[in-house]
Design an enzyme around this catalytic site. Sequence first.
Site, PDB file in Angstrom:
ATOM      1  N   GLY A 142       0.768  -1.259   0.176  1.00 40.71           N
ATOM      2  CA  GLY A 142       0.190   0.049   0.056  1.00 40.71           C
ATOM      3  C   GLY A 142       0.872   1.087   0.204  1.00 40.71           C
ATOM      4  O   GLY A 142       2.011   1.049   0.102  1.00 40.71           O
ATOM      5  N   GLN A 200       3.299   9.846   0.660  1.00 38.87           N
ATOM      6  CA  GLN A 200       4.510   9.011   0.817  1.00 38.87           C
ATOM      7  C   GLN A 200       5.512   9.535  -0.345  1.00 38.87           C
ATOM      8  O   GLN A 200       6.802   9.082  -0.201  1.00 38.87           O
ATOM      9  CB  GLN A 200       4.338   7.761   1.179  1.00 38.87           C
ATOM     10  CG  GLN A 200       3.641   7.302   2.342  1.00 38.87           C
ATOM     11  CD  GLN A 200       3.269   5.753   2.342  1.00 38.87           C
ATOM     12  OE1 GLN A 200       2.374   5.160   1.903  1.00 38.87           O
ATOM     13  NE2 GLN A 200       4.453   5.021   2.961  1.00 38.87           N
ATOM     14  N   CYS A 231       5.685   0.014   7.188  1.00 38.38           N
ATOM     15  CA  CYS A 231       5.248   1.061   6.385  1.00 38.38           C
ATOM     16  C   CYS A 231       6.538   1.342   5.414  1.00 38.38           C
ATOM     17  O   CYS A 231       7.636   1.446   5.928  1.00 38.38           O
ATOM     18  CB  CYS A 231       4.938   2.186   7.530  1.00 38.38           C
ATOM     19  SG  CYS A 231       4.659   3.770   6.372  1.00 38.38           S
ATOM     20  N   LEU A 232       6.413   1.750   4.094  1.00 43.28           N
ATOM     21  CA  LEU A 232       7.552   2.098   3.398  1.00 43.28           C
ATOM     22  C   LEU A 232       8.159   3.487   3.873  1.00 43.28           C
ATOM     23  O   LEU A 232       9.344   3.606   3.359  1.00 43.28           O
ATOM     24  CB  LEU A 232       7.045   2.266   1.868  1.00 43.28           C
ATOM     25  CG  LEU A 232       6.447   0.936   1.395  1.00 43.28           C
ATOM     26  CD1 LEU A 232       5.864   1.044  -0.065  1.00 43.28           C
ATOM     27  CD2 LEU A 232       7.443  -0.073   1.290  1.00 43.28           C
ATOM     28  N   HIS A 292      -4.605   1.968   7.434  1.00 48.65           N
ATOM     29  CA  HIS A 292      -3.199   2.535   7.419  1.00 48.65           C
ATOM     30  C   HIS A 292      -3.132   3.273   6.455  1.00 48.65           C
ATOM     31  O   HIS A 292      -2.435   4.484   6.836  1.00 48.65           O
ATOM     32  CB  HIS A 292      -2.376   1.082   7.083  1.00 48.65           C
ATOM     33  CG  HIS A 292      -0.808   1.492   7.321  1.00 48.65           C
ATOM     34  ND1 HIS A 292      -0.038   0.894   8.056  1.00 48.65           N
ATOM     35  CD2 HIS A 292      -0.149   2.291   6.560  1.00 48.65           C
ATOM     36  CE1 HIS A 292       1.184   1.383   7.669  1.00 48.65           C
ATOM     37  NE2 HIS A 292       1.140   2.371   6.748  1.00 48.65           N
ATOM     38  N   GLU A 293      -3.359   3.296   5.097  1.00 44.39           N
ATOM     39  CA  GLU A 293      -3.285   4.384   4.215  1.00 44.39           C
ATOM     40  C   GLU A 293      -4.154   5.535   4.290  1.00 44.39           C
ATOM     41  O   GLU A 293      -3.653   6.774   4.174  1.00 44.39           O
ATOM     42  CB  GLU A 293      -3.529   3.601   2.874  1.00 44.39           C
ATOM     43  CG  GLU A 293      -2.526   2.496   2.724  1.00 44.39           C
ATOM     44  CD  GLU A 293      -1.141   2.718   2.497  1.00 44.39           C
ATOM     45  OE1 GLU A 293      -0.629   3.696   2.625  1.00 44.39           O
ATOM     46  OE2 GLU A 293      -0.507   1.551   2.993  1.00 44.39           O
ATOM     47  N   HIS A 344      -2.541   7.958   6.865  1.00 43.41           N
ATOM     48  CA  HIS A 344      -1.380   8.762   6.054  1.00 43.41           C
ATOM     49  C   HIS A 344      -1.902  10.000   5.495  1.00 43.41           C
ATOM     50  O   HIS A 344      -1.553  11.201   5.579  1.00 43.41           O
ATOM     51  CB  HIS A 344      -0.732   7.895   4.820  1.00 43.41           C
ATOM     52  CG  HIS A 344       0.399   7.231   5.325  1.00 43.41           C
ATOM     53  ND1 HIS A 344       1.476   7.619   5.853  1.00 43.41           N
ATOM     54  CD2 HIS A 344       0.419   5.816   4.878  1.00 43.41           C
ATOM     55  CE1 HIS A 344       2.325   6.642   6.031  1.00 43.41           C
ATOM     56  NE2 HIS A 344       1.855   5.287   5.556  1.00 43.41           N
TER      57      HIS A 344
HETATM   58 ZN   LIG Z   1       2.518   3.365   5.852  1.00 46.41          ZN
END
Ligand SMILES: [Zn+2]
Length: 171
Positions: free
Chosen positions: A46, A51, A94-95, A136-137, A140
Amino acid sequence: MTIKPLIILPDPVLRQVSKPIERVDTDLQRLSDDMLETMYDAPGIGLAAIQIGVPRRMLVIDLSKEGEEKQPLVFINPEIVSSSDDRSVYEEGCLSIPDYYAEVERPAKVTVKYLDREGKEESVEADGLLATCLQHEIDHLNGVLFIDHISRLKREMVIKKFTKAAKSKVL
Ligand SMILES: [Zn+2]
């Protein structure tokens, strides 16, 4: 399609609240393609636009397993319209916080309203990993990170570690 550099903790950009998207056009679709490319390259399941430094309310998800056909999903202006009382726990990563994982408890099911890649209104009743990933996304887009859902002690440790790493890169 272009792979974009990822924004990494503790970059304050990650704390920005993303703005709603007013028009779904080819520029936006191109951005969604870049986001997918960046996510696949990482690899991750995701990615939110913020990000890669774009404060717009869009995210991409692909939960297909390695070797399976890709199942790219694009969510524009996603909004949680209902969430279940029962909760589930997943180990999240998380990236933007590479190589850190922690268990997070969230509602097990959510209904999310959104526009698809063509700008068509859709809604999905998600459970399992998709429910967790969507939450989660969407976090963000509101400047919230999964480490905000863990204990303060653990969170401070992670932030400290990443702050130190970022400083050593600058020097
Ligand atoms: Zn994340």
